[in-house]
Every structure is written in structure tokens, then in C-alpha cells.
Design a protein around this motif. Structure first.
Motif, short mmCIF file in Angstrom:
data_model
loop_
_atom_site.label_atom_id
_atom_site.label_comp_id
_atom_site.label_asym_id
_atom_site.label_seq_id
_atom_site.Cartn_x
_atom_site.Cartn_y
_atom_site.Cartn_z
N ASP A 26 0.83 -1.20 0.00
CA ASP A 26 0.00 0.00 0.00
C ASP A 26 0.87 1.25 0.00
O ASP A 26 0.60 2.21 -0.70
CB ASP A 26 -0.95 0.02 1.21
CG ASP A 26 -2.10 -0.95 1.04
OD1 ASP A 26 -2.34 -1.37 -0.12
OD2 ASP A 26 -2.75 -1.28 2.06
N GLY A 27 1.94 1.23 0.77
CA GLY A 27 2.86 2.37 0.82
C GLY A 27 3.56 2.57 -0.51
O GLY A 27 3.74 3.66 -1.00
N LEU A 28 3.98 1.45 -1.14
CA LEU A 28 4.66 1.55 -2.43
C LEU A 28 3.70 2.03 -3.52
O LEU A 28 4.07 2.81 -4.38
CB LEU A 28 5.24 0.20 -2.83
CG LEU A 28 6.50 -0.23 -2.09
CD1 LEU A 28 6.93 -1.60 -2.55
CD2 LEU A 28 7.62 0.76 -2.29
N SER A 29 2.47 1.58 -3.49
CA SER A 29 1.56 2.02 -4.54
C SER A 29 1.23 3.51 -4.38
O SER A 29 1.09 4.21 -5.36
CB SER A 29 0.29 1.18 -4.55
OG SER A 29 -0.44 1.35 -3.36
N MET A 33 2.43 5.99 -7.14
CA MET A 33 1.45 6.87 -7.77
C MET A 33 1.94 8.32 -7.73
O MET A 33 1.87 9.05 -8.72
CB MET A 33 0.10 6.76 -7.07
CG MET A 33 -1.00 7.52 -7.78
SD MET A 33 -2.62 7.21 -7.11
CE MET A 33 -2.50 8.08 -5.55
N LEU A 34 2.49 8.72 -6.58
CA LEU A 34 3.02 10.10 -6.47
C LEU A 34 4.19 10.30 -7.43
O LEU A 34 4.32 11.36 -8.05
CB LEU A 34 3.43 10.39 -5.03
CG LEU A 34 2.28 10.54 -4.04
CD1 LEU A 34 2.83 10.70 -2.62
CD2 LEU A 34 1.41 11.73 -4.40
N VAL A 39 6.30 12.55 -12.49
CA VAL A 39 6.91 12.39 -13.81
C VAL A 39 6.00 13.00 -14.88
O VAL A 39 6.47 13.68 -15.79
CB VAL A 39 7.18 10.89 -14.10
CG1 VAL A 39 7.52 10.66 -15.56
CG2 VAL A 39 8.30 10.38 -13.22
N VAL A 40 4.71 12.77 -14.78
CA VAL A 40 3.76 13.34 -15.75
C VAL A 40 3.82 14.86 -15.71
O VAL A 40 3.82 15.53 -16.76
CB VAL A 40 2.32 12.82 -15.49
CG1 VAL A 40 1.31 13.63 -16.27
CG2 VAL A 40 2.22 11.35 -15.84
#
Length: 199
Positions: A26-29, A33-34, A39-40
Motif C-alpha cells: 500500500d505504501g509503495l503504490s 502513484m506520487l 513524472v507526468v
């Protein structure tokens, strides 16, 4: 009593059977996501910066190109070197070049002969020596009249070939005058006949 795995004695598992590994994912996702959002944002900012820089430049080039295409055909006349220099695409939107004593209107080839083009150094100049020697440096340009008498036969043939290419592709405007030469008087009839031949 033997433990058959169904006993509820011992510490309770409240994670639905996924344990501490699920909390790590959960922490990695969330972190992933951040990172993806970051990057976007960076890519979008870079694209915007490129668009602003090149979009303006392309818009300016398009405006210059449309301005050049709306220029009327130039009346036939002869030029001194000093007069020719005014037609470098900067001082005047029209770009002229001399090849083998003939002056051509190369404005339609702005992407080649304009300020940023590969042959931009020749705009408003006598390009004969540079074209004959395949030299695109300032050394190939003379500030005074150049009679090309020191060129060898192969180089002079190259100048004549360039002249023929320019005659086929661009409007012939007039002659490059030697010092002391008087400009020719061209009639409207000659001018119209020549323009019809090139259209």
C-alpha cells in the motif's frame, strides 16, 4: 492438544490474511502513484516549454514565409555588392543571392538561405566562391567584387552548375555589377516575359 491450524489461540491476524506485506505494498503504490504523477507533471512542463519556444519560432517562420509569399515579384534591376547586402532576409524580408554574376531572388527557399538555414551565410551576398569551393565559412565571402579568376576549371564548372540550378528554381532578378559598371535599363516587356518564363 495438537495444533491443527484451525485454533484461534495466538495473536489474531486482522489484515485479512495478508499481513505486514500488504501494508508495505500500500505504501509503495501510494509512493509509486506520487512518483508517476510527478513524472507526468515534469514531462508536461517540458512539452509546454518546448512548445512555447518552438511554437513561437515556427509561428514567426510561418509569418515570414507567408510574408515572403505575398511579396510581389521583384522588378528586374542590377545590384552593387552594397545594394545586394540589404536583401539578407533581416533588413528586408526578401533574400537575394548572386551566383556567377547573376542575382537571384531565393526568398522562397528561406529555410535554406534564411538566417538559420544551412546556406544562410550567403543571403545578400555573392555566393559564387563559397559554392565553388563548398565552403560555408565567412572566409568564402569577399567584401569587395570577386572576379573568381583564381578558381580552377573544376571550381568554375561547379559555379556554372550552381548558376543553372538557380536559373531553374529561382527568379533571376538582375546582374551583379563590377565596380564602375553602369546598371542596365530593363523594359517592362523584358520583365514580364522573364517572369512568365519562370512561373
Amino acid at each position: 492438544m495438537a495444533d491443527d491450524g484451525d485454533s484461534s489461540s495466538g495473536p489474531g491476524d486482522t489484515s485479512g490474511g495478508q499481513g505486514p506485506l500488504a501494508e508495505e505494498w500500500d505504501g509503495l503504490s501510494l509512493g509509486g502513484m506520487l512518483l508517476n504523477v510527478g513524472v507526468v507533471v515534469v514531462v508536461a512542463a517540458a512539452c509546454y516549454a518546448v512548445y512555447r519556444r518552438w511554437g513561437r519560432r515556427l509561428g514567426a517562420d510561418a509569418a515570414r514565409s507567408s510574408e515572403a509569399s505575398t511579396l510581389p515579384k521583384m522588378r528586374r534591376r542590377d545590384f552593387t555588392l552594397e545594394q545586394l547586402r540589404e536583401y539578407d532576409g533581416l533588413q528586408n524580408p526578401r533574400i537575394l543571392m548572386a551566383v556567377n554574376m547573376k542575382v537571384f531572388d531565393v526568398t522562397s527557399g528561406r529555410k535554406f538561405y534564411g538566417r538559420d538555414g544551412p546556406y544562410g551565410i550567403f543571403a545578400g551576398r555573392d555566393a559564387s566562391r563559397g559554392l565553388a569551393t563548398f565552403c560555408l565559412e565567412k572566409d568564402a565571402l569577399r567584401d569587395e567584387y570577386d572576379d573568381l579568376s583564381d578558381l580552377n576549371a573544376v571550381q568554375m564548372e561547379s559555379v556554372r552548375e550552381w548558376e543553372m540550378q538557380f536559373m531553374e528554381k529561382y527568379d533571376y532578378v538582375g546582374r551583379l555589377l563590377k565596380p564602375g559598371d553602369e546598371p542596365s535599363e530593363y523594359t517592362d516587356e523584358e520583365d514580364i516575359k522573364d517572369h512568365l518564363k519562370h512561373d
